[in-house]
Enzyme design. Sequence first.
Site, PDB file in Angstrom:
ATOM      1  N   LEU A 223      35.740  57.313  27.147  1.00 58.06           N
ATOM      2  CA  LEU A 223      36.220  56.189  27.954  1.00 58.06           C
ATOM      3  C   LEU A 223      35.135  55.805  28.950  1.00 58.06           C
ATOM      4  O   LEU A 223      34.650  56.649  29.713  1.00 58.06           O
ATOM      5  CB  LEU A 223      37.497  56.534  28.713  1.00 58.06           C
ATOM      6  CG  LEU A 223      37.998  55.418  29.657  1.00 58.06           C
ATOM      7  CD1 LEU A 223      38.500  54.222  28.845  1.00 58.06           C
ATOM      8  CD2 LEU A 223      39.086  55.919  30.597  1.00 58.06           C
ATOM      9  N   GLU A 224      34.742  54.530  28.933  1.00 58.54           N
ATOM     10  CA  GLU A 224      33.789  53.985  29.893  1.00 58.54           C
ATOM     11  C   GLU A 224      34.571  53.207  30.955  1.00 58.54           C
ATOM     12  O   GLU A 224      35.056  52.097  30.700  1.00 58.54           O
ATOM     13  CB  GLU A 224      32.800  53.051  29.192  1.00 58.54           C
ATOM     14  CG  GLU A 224      31.896  53.732  28.179  1.00 58.54           C
ATOM     15  CD  GLU A 224      30.600  54.214  28.799  1.00 58.54           C
ATOM     16  OE1 GLU A 224      30.401  53.988  30.007  1.00 58.54           O
ATOM     17  OE2 GLU A 224      29.787  54.807  28.063  1.00 58.54           O
ATOM     18  N   SER A 225      34.721  53.771  32.142  1.00 56.63           N
ATOM     19  CA  SER A 225      35.394  53.057  33.229  1.00 56.63           C
ATOM     20  C   SER A 225      34.411  52.107  33.884  1.00 56.63           C
ATOM     21  O   SER A 225      33.269  52.469  34.154  1.00 56.63           O
ATOM     22  CB  SER A 225      35.954  54.049  34.255  1.00 56.63           C
ATOM     23  OG  SER A 225      34.987  55.010  34.624  1.00 56.63           O
TER      24      SER A 225
END
Length: 404
Positions: free
Chosen positions: A368-370
Amino acid sequence: MRYLILKITCISLLFAGISANMDLLADSDVTFSTNFESGAAADLKVRQDGSIEFSIPPDPGGDQYLWFYFQVISKKKEPHRFILKNATGAHQTGKRWNITKPIFSADGEKWVRAQKVQYARQVSISDMSIAKVFRFQSPIIAETLYVAYSYPYTNTDLRDYLGTICIDQSVEITKFGSTEEERPIPLLQIDSPREKKIWIIGREHPGETPLSFVCEGMIQALLDSPAGWKLRQSYGFSIVPILNVDGVENGYYYHNTGGVNLARDWEEFSSQEVQSLHSAMLHDIENGRLKLIVNLHSSNDPSKGHFFLRIPENKLSADNALLQKRIFEVAGNYHPQIQGRSPVTLYDLPGITGNALNEKYGVYCLYLESNYSRGADGTIPDPQSWHAVGEALVKALAEVLLSE
């Protein structure tokens, strides 16, 4: 002739809203500091027009840079203006500077985002050059002003947070190794005796601070929410909130003290951090207990919100390809800032954590790339929304894993 052309260009650019680089003041009543945890900036100077010019120092062993965090002490009674002069060479930026809004604080605790930003050309008369710079202005006035690329999250912040949850009987806080500079790497375990395990890894890249708030949100959801409680009936969790402890301490963006990108060290194992993490995970891998790894990162893509990285389905087992697809499908239902159905393909490069663990052990790694600056719904993220994204991810995992 060159001087004449540059002079004419300088004048025309000024009228087009592009600034010329004025001479710098040698003396001023402004002082600067990066002498604190995660502090990073270089060449801090006050220009003749009163604005503050600075650059971002590169990490050891690489030319990637993006993180800055410094302190300005001044009795100035109007908002400070800043010019980042090496913005063009920063990691994965370009048009991304247009959505970047640095943050400011008078006490290092309450932060406010910049409102006025501009990525545009600047003419330097001193060395007769033209380059793009990033300009921004503080929305607050304070004698002591902290300035950062995004919300800081330091090793001290993590220690303070772990101190608030250590009394929970399902939580065990320990360490699994040391860094290049001999700092302990913390490990948080929740219900670890369970038959199946999920590992969560954060801060392989130390300057990616939003993911730490996502990680906190996941931990809190595992401890407090109904979805977390249901997951814990089937899965134990081993959580590494900050792997690159030295990098966080020293204000690096992408590498450890030895100049190693920990996110690409899973074939050579040249860093102590990845060696230690691999050894700690190996028991769960060899015993067939490891169901999933969640690898948390941060990005600043203006076209996306918080997004996933996709491992091509033909590289995964049928079960893991279905698991990946299902998580992508449901995650966006739990938070509007998550862009679940539009993943970005993970680079097919050697040594990347997810690729290496999948190829060698058949273990799936969910990325997951926030986003630092933008949610999928166009809203601007902050620590509270990143916490909520972490909780949403726990809900998505519960829906998918408990329906298998």
